[in-house]
Every structure is written in C-alpha cells, then in structure tokens.
Design an enzyme around this catalytic site. Sequence first.
Site, PDB file in Angstrom:
ATOM      1  N   GLY A   3       0.831  -1.214   0.000  1.00  0.00           N
ATOM      2  CA  GLY A   3       0.000   0.000   0.000  1.00  0.00           C
ATOM      3  C   GLY A   3       0.854   1.247   0.000  1.00  0.00           C
ATOM      4  O   GLY A   3       0.513   2.252   0.629  1.00  0.00           O
ATOM      5  N   SER A  12      -5.811  -1.033  13.358  1.00  0.00           N
ATOM      6  CA  SER A  12      -6.605   0.195  13.519  1.00  0.00           C
ATOM      7  C   SER A  12      -7.092   0.257  14.948  1.00  0.00           C
ATOM      8  O   SER A  12      -7.187  -0.769  15.625  1.00  0.00           O
ATOM      9  CB  SER A  12      -7.811   0.140  12.579  1.00  0.00           C
ATOM     10  OG  SER A  12      -8.748   1.136  12.921  1.00  0.00           O
ATOM     11  N   TYR A  62     -15.384  -3.576   8.856  1.00  0.00           N
ATOM     12  CA  TYR A  62     -13.965  -3.180   8.798  1.00  0.00           C
ATOM     13  C   TYR A  62     -13.275  -3.560  10.115  1.00  0.00           C
ATOM     14  O   TYR A  62     -12.190  -4.162  10.111  1.00  0.00           O
ATOM     15  CB  TYR A  62     -13.888  -1.672   8.557  1.00  0.00           C
ATOM     16  CG  TYR A  62     -12.519  -1.058   8.701  1.00  0.00           C
ATOM     17  CD1 TYR A  62     -11.543  -1.238   7.723  1.00  0.00           C
ATOM     18  CD2 TYR A  62     -12.199  -0.262   9.802  1.00  0.00           C
ATOM     19  CE1 TYR A  62     -10.287  -0.654   7.851  1.00  0.00           C
ATOM     20  CE2 TYR A  62     -10.950   0.328   9.937  1.00  0.00           C
ATOM     21  CZ  TYR A  62     -10.002   0.127   8.952  1.00  0.00           C
ATOM     22  OH  TYR A  62      -8.751   0.700   9.080  1.00  0.00           O
ATOM     23  N   ALA A  63     -13.937  -3.214  11.248  1.00  0.00           N
ATOM     24  CA  ALA A  63     -13.359  -3.513  12.561  1.00  0.00           C
ATOM     25  C   ALA A  63     -13.113  -5.010  12.719  1.00  0.00           C
ATOM     26  O   ALA A  63     -12.085  -5.430  13.259  1.00  0.00           O
ATOM     27  CB  ALA A  63     -14.287  -3.006  13.668  1.00  0.00           C
ATOM     28  N   ALA A  64     -14.051  -5.820  12.216  1.00  0.00           N
ATOM     29  CA  ALA A  64     -13.912  -7.271  12.348  1.00  0.00           C
ATOM     30  C   ALA A  64     -12.683  -7.767  11.587  1.00  0.00           C
ATOM     31  O   ALA A  64     -11.957  -8.647  12.058  1.00  0.00           O
ATOM     32  CB  ALA A  64     -15.176  -7.963  11.838  1.00  0.00           C
ATOM     33  N   SER A  85       1.541   3.223  -2.501  1.00  0.00           N
ATOM     34  CA  SER A  85       1.290   4.197  -3.574  1.00  0.00           C
ATOM     35  C   SER A  85       0.727   5.512  -3.055  1.00  0.00           C
ATOM     36  O   SER A  85       0.782   6.523  -3.744  1.00  0.00           O
ATOM     37  CB  SER A  85       0.331   3.601  -4.613  1.00  0.00           C
ATOM     38  OG  SER A  85      -0.878   3.182  -4.008  1.00  0.00           O
TER      39      SER A  85
HETATM   40  P1  NAP Z   1      -5.190   4.878   1.553  1.00  0.00           P
HETATM   41  O1  NAP Z   1      -4.653   6.255   1.460  1.00  0.00           O
HETATM   42  O2  NAP Z   1      -6.490   4.571   0.901  1.00  0.00           O
HETATM   43  O3  NAP Z   1      -4.059   3.883   1.000  1.00  0.00           O
HETATM   44  C1  NAP Z   1      -4.353   2.502   0.929  1.00  0.00           C
HETATM   45  C2  NAP Z   1      -3.202   1.812   0.213  1.00  0.00           C
HETATM   46  O4  NAP Z   1      -3.518   0.418   0.150  1.00  0.00           O
HETATM   47  C3  NAP Z   1      -2.990   2.324  -1.195  1.00  0.00           C
HETATM   48  O5  NAP Z   1      -1.616   2.450  -1.436  1.00  0.00           O
HETATM   49  C4  NAP Z   1      -3.596   1.231  -2.067  1.00  0.00           C
HETATM   50  O6  NAP Z   1      -2.856   1.157  -3.281  1.00  0.00           O
HETATM   51  C5  NAP Z   1      -3.344  -0.006  -1.210  1.00  0.00           C
HETATM   52  N1  NAP Z   1      -4.263  -1.095  -1.525  1.00  0.00           N
HETATM   53  C6  NAP Z   1      -5.601  -1.125  -1.393  1.00  0.00           C
HETATM   54  N2  NAP Z   1      -6.074  -2.295  -1.837  1.00  0.00           N
HETATM   55  C7  NAP Z   1      -4.992  -3.032  -2.245  1.00  0.00           C
HETATM   56  C8  NAP Z   1      -4.830  -4.310  -2.803  1.00  0.00           C
HETATM   57  N3  NAP Z   1      -5.879  -5.129  -3.065  1.00  0.00           N
HETATM   58  N4  NAP Z   1      -3.585  -4.729  -3.089  1.00  0.00           N
HETATM   59  C9  NAP Z   1      -2.517  -3.936  -2.860  1.00  0.00           C
HETATM   60  N5  NAP Z   1      -2.610  -2.709  -2.341  1.00  0.00           N
HETATM   61  C10 NAP Z   1      -3.841  -2.259  -2.041  1.00  0.00           C
HETATM   62  O7  NAP Z   1      -5.332   4.415   3.067  1.00  0.00           O
HETATM   63  P2  NAP Z   1      -4.451   4.772   4.379  1.00  0.00           P
HETATM   64  O8  NAP Z   1      -5.275   5.663   5.212  1.00  0.00           O
HETATM   65  O9  NAP Z   1      -3.089   5.152   4.001  1.00  0.00           O
HETATM   66  O10 NAP Z   1      -4.460   3.332   5.096  1.00  0.00           O
HETATM   67  C11 NAP Z   1      -3.311   2.524   5.238  1.00  0.00           C
HETATM   68  C12 NAP Z   1      -3.582   1.497   6.323  1.00  0.00           C
HETATM   69  O11 NAP Z   1      -3.829   2.166   7.566  1.00  0.00           O
HETATM   70  C13 NAP Z   1      -4.816   0.632   6.051  1.00  0.00           C
HETATM   71  O12 NAP Z   1      -4.543  -0.701   6.453  1.00  0.00           O
HETATM   72  C14 NAP Z   1      -5.879   1.235   6.957  1.00  0.00           C
HETATM   73  O13 NAP Z   1      -6.863   0.294   7.320  1.00  0.00           O
HETATM   74  C15 NAP Z   1      -5.016   1.669   8.137  1.00  0.00           C
HETATM   75  N6  NAP Z   1      -5.626   2.727   8.960  1.00  0.00           N
HETATM   76  C16 NAP Z   1      -5.933   3.932   8.397  1.00  0.00           C
HETATM   77  C17 NAP Z   1      -6.518   4.913   9.198  1.00  0.00           C
HETATM   78  C18 NAP Z   1      -6.895   6.273   8.651  1.00  0.00           C
HETATM   79  O14 NAP Z   1      -7.598   7.026   9.364  1.00  0.00           O
HETATM   80  N7  NAP Z   1      -6.460   6.656   7.447  1.00  0.00           N
HETATM   81  C19 NAP Z   1      -6.758   4.661  10.559  1.00  0.00           C
HETATM   82  C20 NAP Z   1      -6.429   3.412  11.084  1.00  0.00           C
HETATM   83  C21 NAP Z   1      -5.851   2.452  10.275  1.00  0.00           C
HETATM   84  P3  NAP Z   1      -3.459   0.788  -4.715  1.00  0.00           P
HETATM   85  O15 NAP Z   1      -4.852   1.337  -4.794  1.00  0.00           O
HETATM   86  O16 NAP Z   1      -2.488   1.444  -5.665  1.00  0.00           O
HETATM   87  O17 NAP Z   1      -3.393  -0.697  -4.776  1.00  0.00           O
END
Ligand code: NAP
Length: 263
Positions: A13, A142, A155-157, A15
Amino acid sequence: MTSLAGKVVVVTGASRGIGRALAGAYARRGATVALLARDEVQLHGVASELAGEGARCGSFRCDVTSDADCAAAIDGVRARFGGIDVLVSNAGVTLLSPVAALPLDELRDVLDVNLLGPLRLLKLVLPEMLDRRSGQIVVITSVAAARGLPGLGGYAATKAALHTLIDALRAEVDGRGVDVLEVAPGKTTTDILASSRGPGAGHRPLDRLQPTMTAEFVAERVARASERGTRRLTLGLGARLIALAERVSPALTDRLAARAMSR
Ligand code: NAP
C-alpha cells in the site's frame, strides 16, 4: 535499538497515504525500500521521488488479494535486493455499513485485502526470516481492531482478526529472532474514505470524536517503533481514549461511540 540502515523493507500500500509516508520514513533511515501496490503509475512516482532524495528503492506491482501477484512481487524484491528484513503490511480498505446491512460479498473482499493480504505475504517471507533468525513483521491494524465502532463493524472485524492472528504469530516466533509489531492508528488524514466500500461509502465516520494525525506523523512513529523492536503501538489521542474507555466502562464506550458517528 536496531539500525534500519541497509535493511530491505517491503511496504504494501505504498502508492499513497500512510504507506507512501512509511516508505519515506524507512528510506530516510537508510533502508532499501520495496514499494508494493496495484497502481503502477503512482508507485513509480513515489519511487522516483524517493530515489531523487538518494534512497535505494524499487516498485513492484502487487494486488495483495492475488497469490500469484504476492509470490511474483516477493520473488522480484529478492532478485533485485536480496533477502527481506522487514515486511510492513499496510495495504487496507474500509467498509462503511451498519452491521445489519453489511453486504457479505463486500465484507469478503475487504477481508481478503485486510486479513488474507498480510497473511499471504508473511507466509512468503517468514520461513526465510526464521532460517536467518532475524527479521520483523509489521502490520497496520486500527483503533477499530480493539473496539468495534458504529458503521465500521465489518472493517473492525477484519482488523480485529488481523490483531488476533498477529498475537498468535508473535507467540509462535518468540525467541526465534523475528519481531512482530502491530500498529493501531486512530484517524489519520489520507484519502482512505475515497476508496471505501459498502452502503455507507461517502459518510465520514468519527469526524467529531478523534483529532486527526498526518500520515507522516504515523509513519515516523512506526519506523521508530520498528527500530526499537516495540510489540504494539496505539497512535492518536482518540485511539488511546477509546482503548482506555473500553477497559473502564464498555457500556459508556458504546454510548460515546454511537454519539461520535457523524450523521
Ligand atoms: P489509503 O490512502 O487509501 O491507501 C491505501 C493503500 O492500500 C494504497 O496504497 C492502495 O494502493 C493499497 N491497496 C488497497 N487495496 C490493495 C490491494 N488489493 N492490493 C494492494 N494494495 C492495495 O489508506 P491509508 O489511510 O493510508 O491506510 C493505510 C492502512 O492504515 C490501512 O490498512 C488502513 O486500514 C489503516 N488505517 C488507516 C486509518 C486512517 O484514518 N487513514 C486509521 C487506522 C488504520 P493501490 O490502490 O495502488 O493498490
């Protein structure tokens, strides 16, 4: 403290969002960073930016729901950079829906990314780490992994499942040279809601409750915890308050969580 300089770090992830910031935080510590995600254009952009800052890095297209993609990406990283020292499973998607309305097909898809994705990749890298008696598995769960929140139950699950899986792994590899770090961030400013799934997509859960962290702040704290060999990290005041409130009074936490959901 273990220096990350010269270590080979795989970030999924990478990107955009937290993963992109993680790649920068590990690269600034002198690590060689392998960037994995589906969007090759975005990945190349991140890799060029890091390379411009002097980092050793490469991008590898990988959909974490595909066994073939995961195997090819890990083979590619090994061929280019050698053995993998740190796997950071960060790729994830959200699912917004009240529990009673959860679409099962979408929950399956999100589970495939959030739980099976990290599992697929760790199965590919762990044997090498155990043979070498060194390595680190990092997963981004998370705040929702510790406490189901209204509208985020599915999502939480998936995140709670990853949390318990990783606890089991940590105990299984205890004393065998492999560290396991779980990071549970609270709300972080990224575009994650733009790709959210489910009937509630477009809503902004928990807008009222939690202050927002930047992806860069989260990434710096993760990289520091990685150097220190920390086991678990909860990031953000909101996340820590929710975890504390749950221990003190689960019933009160139910009411607070219900009120925190933006209408
Ligand atoms: P984001 O900006 O949407 O980035 C998600 C990343 O995951 C992107 O790089 C996307 O890249 C990649 N991705 C999604 N589906 C994929 C797949 N099938 N295969 C490979 N890569 C995939 O989200 P973020 O906020 O940075 O979240 C990152 C992590 O932190 C996640 O696990 C999220 O659950 C966790 N998190 C986020 C928050 C928050 O508030 N933002 C809070 C708690 C936890 P591509 O689309 O290019 O594949």
